[in-house]
Design a protein around this motif. Sequence first.
Motif, short mmCIF file in Angstrom:
data_model
loop_
_atom_site.label_atom_id
_atom_site.label_comp_id
_atom_site.label_asym_id
_atom_site.label_seq_id
_atom_site.Cartn_x
_atom_site.Cartn_y
_atom_site.Cartn_z
N ARG A 155 -7.37 3.07 8.81
CA ARG A 155 -6.25 3.60 9.22
C ARG A 155 -5.94 2.88 10.36
O ARG A 155 -4.70 2.06 10.41
CB ARG A 155 -5.81 4.95 9.23
CG ARG A 155 -5.60 5.55 7.95
CD ARG A 155 -5.21 7.19 8.19
NE ARG A 155 -5.69 7.79 6.86
CZ ARG A 155 -5.84 9.17 6.85
NH1 ARG A 155 -5.34 9.80 7.96
NH2 ARG A 155 -6.08 9.71 5.69
N GLU A 156 -6.70 2.99 11.31
CA GLU A 156 -6.13 2.56 12.85
C GLU A 156 -6.32 0.97 12.72
O GLU A 156 -5.39 0.19 13.34
CB GLU A 156 -7.22 3.13 13.83
CG GLU A 156 -7.03 2.43 15.31
CD GLU A 156 -8.15 2.93 16.25
OE1 GLU A 156 -7.95 2.35 17.26
OE2 GLU A 156 -8.90 3.96 15.97
N GLN A 157 -7.06 0.35 11.89
CA GLN A 157 -7.26 -1.29 11.75
C GLN A 157 -5.80 -1.57 10.84
O GLN A 157 -5.45 -2.49 11.44
CB GLN A 157 -8.50 -1.47 10.94
CG GLN A 157 -8.68 -2.92 10.93
CD GLN A 157 -9.66 -3.45 10.07
OE1 GLN A 157 -10.66 -2.62 9.83
NE2 GLN A 157 -10.02 -4.68 9.76
N MET A 173 0.84 -1.03 -0.09
CA MET A 173 0.08 -0.05 0.10
C MET A 173 0.87 1.21 -0.16
O MET A 173 1.90 1.50 0.75
CB MET A 173 -0.96 0.06 1.16
CG MET A 173 -1.77 1.29 1.35
SD MET A 173 -2.82 1.29 2.90
CE MET A 173 -3.80 -0.04 2.17
N ASN A 174 0.65 2.12 -0.91
CA ASN A 174 1.43 3.38 -0.95
C ASN A 174 0.66 4.49 0.13
O ASN A 174 -0.19 4.40 0.42
CB ASN A 174 1.65 3.75 -2.16
CG ASN A 174 0.33 4.21 -3.11
OD1 ASN A 174 -0.39 4.68 -2.31
ND2 ASN A 174 0.40 3.94 -4.37
N ALA A 175 1.47 5.56 0.13
CA ALA A 175 1.11 6.76 1.12
C ALA A 175 -0.30 7.29 0.61
O ALA A 175 -1.20 7.52 1.27
CB ALA A 175 2.11 7.79 1.04
N GLU A 176 -0.56 7.48 -0.87
CA GLU A 176 -1.88 8.03 -1.40
C GLU A 176 -3.00 6.99 -0.98
O GLU A 176 -3.96 7.50 -0.72
CB GLU A 176 -1.72 7.98 -2.96
CG GLU A 176 -2.62 8.72 -3.65
CD GLU A 176 -2.48 8.95 -5.22
OE1 GLU A 176 -3.36 8.80 -5.95
OE2 GLU A 176 -1.35 9.60 -5.22
N GLU A 177 -2.72 5.75 -1.12
CA GLU A 177 -4.05 4.99 -0.92
C GLU A 177 -4.19 4.94 0.74
O GLU A 177 -5.48 5.01 1.16
CB GLU A 177 -3.59 3.42 -1.24
CG GLU A 177 -3.68 3.17 -2.60
CD GLU A 177 -2.97 1.93 -2.92
OE1 GLU A 177 -3.27 1.36 -4.18
OE2 GLU A 177 -2.00 1.25 -2.10
#
Length: 191
Positions: free
Chosen positions: A14-16, A1-5
């Motif tokens: 995000r937390e998960q 996964m990249n920063a944009e995704e």
Amino acid sequence: MNAEEYDKMTPEQREQRDNEIRAKEAEEQAALPYKWKQELGEVDIYVPVPKGTRARDLDIKIMKKKLSAGLKGKEKILEGDLCREIKVEESTWTVQDQSEIHIHLEKINKQEWWENVLTHHPKVDVTKIVPENSKLSDLDGETRGMVEKMMFDNQQKHLGKPTSDEAKKMEMLEKFKKAHPELDFSNAKIG
């Protein structure tokens, strides 16, 4: 996964994701034959050994870019290339309670986190590291000066007073006015 995704995820997603990554990292780190922790300037490695182990029973080599540790005549417990260079002359090892080797490594670059100790071992996400609070006296001179200036400027803003840069500009303007009394600054817009 990249920063944009990652940025497109909801806070809950995000937390998960972060929790899943932390759990995977914890599992990978627990499988290593040692435990380790770091601060910006140093790395400490703790290697369990059989109870009753003495320094003379060990074969430990600390080099600028390599590390090996184990019992003499046996397979190394850890061995390989360090992920970053160290200061060999400031790095040490000791045996604690005749059951653990403590290896202390001084980093050459004291401004970066290590992703792992040995390059062939699993990495940790250094972007998630939350450093302990440090004292101003722990910082190098340049960094300390910058932090003190930021703290001063923040306090000045809070009090409604000019920051150090604004005060410097005003001082320069006053000197210029004194040097050029023939100029009219009454309509000048400064800012």
